[in-house]
Design a protein around this motif. Sequence first.
Motif, mmCIF file in Angstrom:
data_model
loop_
_atom_site.group_PDB
_atom_site.id
_atom_site.type_symbol
_atom_site.label_atom_id
_atom_site.label_comp_id
_atom_site.label_asym_id
_atom_site.label_seq_id
_atom_site.Cartn_x
_atom_site.Cartn_y
_atom_site.Cartn_z
ATOM 1 N N ASP C 64 -6.850 5.023 0.170
ATOM 2 C CA ASP C 64 -6.597 3.728 0.100
ATOM 3 C C ASP C 64 -4.864 3.350 -0.250
ATOM 4 O O ASP C 64 -4.317 2.357 0.172
ATOM 5 C CB ASP C 64 -7.195 2.906 -1.022
ATOM 6 C CG ASP C 64 -8.811 2.945 -0.702
ATOM 7 O OD1 ASP C 64 -9.020 2.798 0.429
ATOM 8 O OD2 ASP C 64 -9.407 2.824 -1.729
ATOM 9 N N THR C 65 -4.290 4.331 -1.038
ATOM 10 C CA THR C 65 -2.904 4.230 -1.163
ATOM 11 C C THR C 65 -2.356 5.533 -0.878
ATOM 12 O O THR C 65 -2.081 6.532 -1.566
ATOM 13 C CB THR C 65 -2.771 4.262 -3.039
ATOM 14 O OG1 THR C 65 -3.796 3.265 -3.034
ATOM 15 C CG2 THR C 65 -1.565 3.686 -3.102
ATOM 16 N N MET C 210 3.667 -4.269 9.028
ATOM 17 C CA MET C 210 2.294 -4.133 9.617
ATOM 18 C C MET C 210 1.734 -3.920 8.663
ATOM 19 O O MET C 210 -0.021 -3.888 8.884
ATOM 20 C CB MET C 210 2.204 -2.970 10.537
ATOM 21 C CG MET C 210 2.813 -3.267 11.924
ATOM 22 S SD MET C 210 2.409 -1.965 13.607
ATOM 23 C CE MET C 210 3.406 -0.800 12.747
ATOM 24 N N ALA C 211 1.631 -3.767 7.318
ATOM 25 C CA ALA C 211 0.533 -3.603 6.099
ATOM 26 C C ALA C 211 0.411 -5.054 5.596
ATOM 27 O O ALA C 211 -0.136 -5.344 4.720
ATOM 28 C CB ALA C 211 1.413 -2.902 5.185
ATOM 29 N N GLN C 212 0.367 -6.122 6.506
ATOM 30 C CA GLN C 212 0.387 -7.422 6.009
ATOM 31 C C GLN C 212 -1.057 -7.751 5.438
ATOM 32 O O GLN C 212 -0.813 -8.336 4.121
ATOM 33 C CB GLN C 212 0.427 -8.414 7.400
ATOM 34 C CG GLN C 212 0.539 -9.836 6.919
ATOM 35 C CD GLN C 212 -1.032 -10.514 7.490
ATOM 36 O OE1 GLN C 212 -1.631 -9.828 8.270
ATOM 37 N NE2 GLN C 212 -1.148 -11.623 7.089
ATOM 38 N N PRO C 213 -2.280 -7.312 5.983
ATOM 39 C CA PRO C 213 -3.302 -7.476 5.478
ATOM 40 C C PRO C 213 -3.496 -6.822 3.775
ATOM 41 O O PRO C 213 -4.400 -7.299 3.100
ATOM 42 C CB PRO C 213 -4.589 -7.250 6.360
ATOM 43 C CG PRO C 213 -3.951 -6.153 7.257
ATOM 44 C CD PRO C 213 -2.326 -6.387 7.149
ATOM 45 N N LYS C 214 -2.603 -5.758 3.443
ATOM 46 C CA LYS C 214 -2.934 -5.199 2.444
ATOM 47 C C LYS C 214 -1.968 -5.510 1.355
ATOM 48 O O LYS C 214 -2.241 -5.023 0.233
ATOM 49 C CB LYS C 214 -2.562 -3.610 2.616
ATOM 50 C CG LYS C 214 -3.496 -3.175 3.813
ATOM 51 C CD LYS C 214 -3.316 -1.570 3.800
ATOM 52 C CE LYS C 214 -3.844 -1.193 5.385
ATOM 53 N NZ LYS C 214 -3.355 -0.045 5.594
ATOM 54 N N PHE C 356 0.428 -3.490 -3.163
ATOM 55 C CA PHE C 356 -0.241 -2.713 -1.900
ATOM 56 C C PHE C 356 -1.658 -2.525 -2.474
ATOM 57 O O PHE C 356 -2.071 -1.899 -3.372
ATOM 58 C CB PHE C 356 0.722 -1.516 -1.728
ATOM 59 C CG PHE C 356 0.225 -0.857 -0.241
ATOM 60 C CD1 PHE C 356 0.709 -1.200 0.752
ATOM 61 C CD2 PHE C 356 -0.867 -0.001 0.044
ATOM 62 C CE1 PHE C 356 0.368 -0.884 2.117
ATOM 63 C CE2 PHE C 356 -1.451 0.550 1.043
ATOM 64 C CZ PHE C 356 -0.557 0.184 2.051
ATOM 65 N N ASN C 357 -2.593 -2.932 -1.574
ATOM 66 C CA ASN C 357 -4.122 -2.714 -1.704
ATOM 67 C C ASN C 357 -4.524 -3.340 -3.160
ATOM 68 O O ASN C 357 -5.155 -2.686 -3.890
ATOM 69 C CB ASN C 357 -4.277 -1.270 -1.917
ATOM 70 C CG ASN C 357 -5.375 -0.974 -0.681
ATOM 71 O OD1 ASN C 357 -6.298 -1.630 -0.226
ATOM 72 N ND2 ASN C 357 -5.166 0.030 0.047
ATOM 73 N N TYR C 359 -6.330 -5.613 -3.751
ATOM 74 C CA TYR C 359 -7.735 -5.959 -4.303
ATOM 75 C C TYR C 359 -8.674 -4.785 -4.339
ATOM 76 O O TYR C 359 -9.590 -4.836 -4.770
ATOM 77 C CB TYR C 359 -8.208 -6.617 -2.905
ATOM 78 C CG TYR C 359 -7.694 -6.143 -1.573
ATOM 79 C CD1 TYR C 359 -8.438 -4.858 -1.168
ATOM 80 C CD2 TYR C 359 -6.409 -6.521 -0.730
ATOM 81 C CE1 TYR C 359 -8.049 -4.065 -0.019
ATOM 82 C CE2 TYR C 359 -6.155 -5.889 0.203
ATOM 83 C CZ TYR C 359 -7.110 -4.739 0.561
ATOM 84 O OH TYR C 359 -6.546 -4.125 1.744
#
Lengths: 296, 46, 399
Positions: C64-65, C210-214, C356-357, C359
Amino acid sequence: MDRRGFLKTSLVVGGTALSCNKARAQEQHDPDEFVGILVDTTRCIGCRACEVACSEVHDNYVPDVVNDGALETRRKTSDKQWTVVNKYKTDKGDVFVKTQCMHCYQAACATACPTEAMKQMQGGPVVWRGNKCIGCRFCMVSCPFEMPKFEYGEWNPKLQKCTMCFERLEQGQKPACVEACPTDTLMFGSRLKNLEVARHRIYSHPDNYVHHIYGENEVGGTGYIYLSAVPFEQIGFRTDLGTRPYPEYTKEFLYAVPMILFGVPAFLLGLNTLTGNNKPPIEGEFDSEFEVTKHE
Amino acid sequence: MDSFTYVNIFETKGLEYLLLLCFWALFVYLIRYLSTPAKKHKDSHR
Amino acid sequence: MNSNVAPMRTFGDFFHFFIQELKPRGPWITPFNVISIPVILTGVVILVYRFIYGLGSVTNLTQDTPWGLWMGFDVVTGVALAGGAYVITFVVYVIKVEKYHSIVRATVLNGFLAYCFYGGALLIDLGRPWNAPNPYIGNSFGFSSVLFLICWHFLLYMVAEFLEFSPVIAEWLHLEKARKFLKSLTLVTVVLGITLSMLHQSGLGALFLMAQPKIHPLWWSSFIPILFFVSSIYAGLAMIIVEGTISHSVFRKLIAPNSHHSFDEIIFGLGKGAAIVMFVYYFFKALLFIHDKQWEMINDVWGYWYLLEVIGFVLVPALMFAFGFKHRSLNIIKTAAVMALLGIVLNRLNVSVIAFNWYADVHYYPSWQEIVVTLMVIFSELWVFRWFVTRMPVLNSKH
């Protein structure tokens, strides 16, 4: 690519041959056309034959499907297993969902890769190539589905993810998971055909499906598309990813790069000329004060 | 899931221009503030 | 400094001179050595371990990271802090403000070394570093990749910085003709260096597009590249203030006495510049705050953390710079510089690691090995910097 080659040859052959070629090309299957897999989650019984088949074909960890009770926990794909099936309890009963790389048609990972190690092959599958990879893991950062998995425990790590069995496709076979599936949950075919089948199922059984095909528009369209009886967020899908292809997020920046490389040096040199050559140093606001204090 | 409703993507533009006015007012003040060092204070320093 | 004044005629002479210069000078038992040598040695052991047993054996990175402290601090933050070189060469060589000429050499050297070591840190973090030449050679150009751009810019920028610094090396070697030639290249390399800096400072931000959702929406914006570029300007200015202050007290002997006073004036000038840039940056942040309607997200832990960064470590130091300049207080300006640097560290780590991440159930935190290796990178850079400064005419330039 092929189209360009085709144009070249047709220029050589000439006008009459061109029309012949065109007619023939339309009859044949276009190898550039994207293929994909339709997953109908309403049909899946959670037998996990796809997990076993996938791991056997790719020399990964083969799970003990009968005894490991893995469906009771929520799993993600890993560097050992390219696909996993999860069970979700919903108001329409247990739903089983196979997850793996979605094979986006505008793949973020392939765009992110500085060495084209992650590459979109002909027909759409996204495949990792070890001789090019530098292990920067930018593909993992960029992938909206977090699918590329890195072997953190290896001195020579690989990035592991589903390849849509690209090597089998080249030999005219179907992906291993599709062949192993006993319930026709998985269907391999061209994307157009898959979408038509998916829509047909929704329209002919409107009460059995939510009227949405996951992957039709998500992140610009994906190779794997999903049908479901319950809203997709209830079975572990992210529905906030948007329909914009992820490579487009960096499009403007990458467009600007040559523009800045043209413009800024010229601008700087112009500025340099305007400020004059070999002039005495420009007095800053404090230079005068500095002189004063020095004299004291 | 796939409904079609109007979304005003320029909803905050008015506020943004207000912010711009605030910025210019404060920026002019900042530049004026910085253009003259406080002489009196400096003298008292010595 | 150089005992060997005679020009070198043969390679043997040069070799002898070089070996002489490589030998350590000064006392061995200093606080800096006592702390840094064990850290560097431990770091080397950790790296050996890491290259045998894989990244997971020493880092807390997970699927995840994928990017942790090494990427987030050493590379993304370190490069921002090295932004001083392009800012100061712009001021001195392009718009010709002579006042700052005396700090050009130290700043350019710092920039050059920072890139060498942070580029090196990138190699440590790569899973398959032996393939690292791939983006530069042959058949593997990933033109569509932001990281490809950054790889090339790092290399080209290091060459440009080296050429900017090379007249000093020529001076050290008493090669007068070479020095004149290298000096004539300065303007070209400066212009190239500034352009490349603009692109890779913003490019480091573009890595996360590109990491927009994270990334937490308070930190992600399609304007990250511009934010990264603008903040690198004041990061560079603040870094010059802090680094220069330390250099001037550590290498006191090497600096002509009258230049201490002029250095204070330089600090005031840099502080004024930093105040203006930070003020503009703060309003960029405010604009995004309004445009993305971020007030809806401000009332939780992430929101407070965001406010701490933007108000506590951008707006407050900006005002402190302005106040310190107005009231001629070096201490306020230096404190503001340290706070501005902390703000940069916070911002870069927030984008690349902390938010980052955000959630995820299990959050990443760096392992002690990652911290030691990070310190190793910093300390070894300082060692090399000290070597250069005590041997070459960096701080005591004659011009």
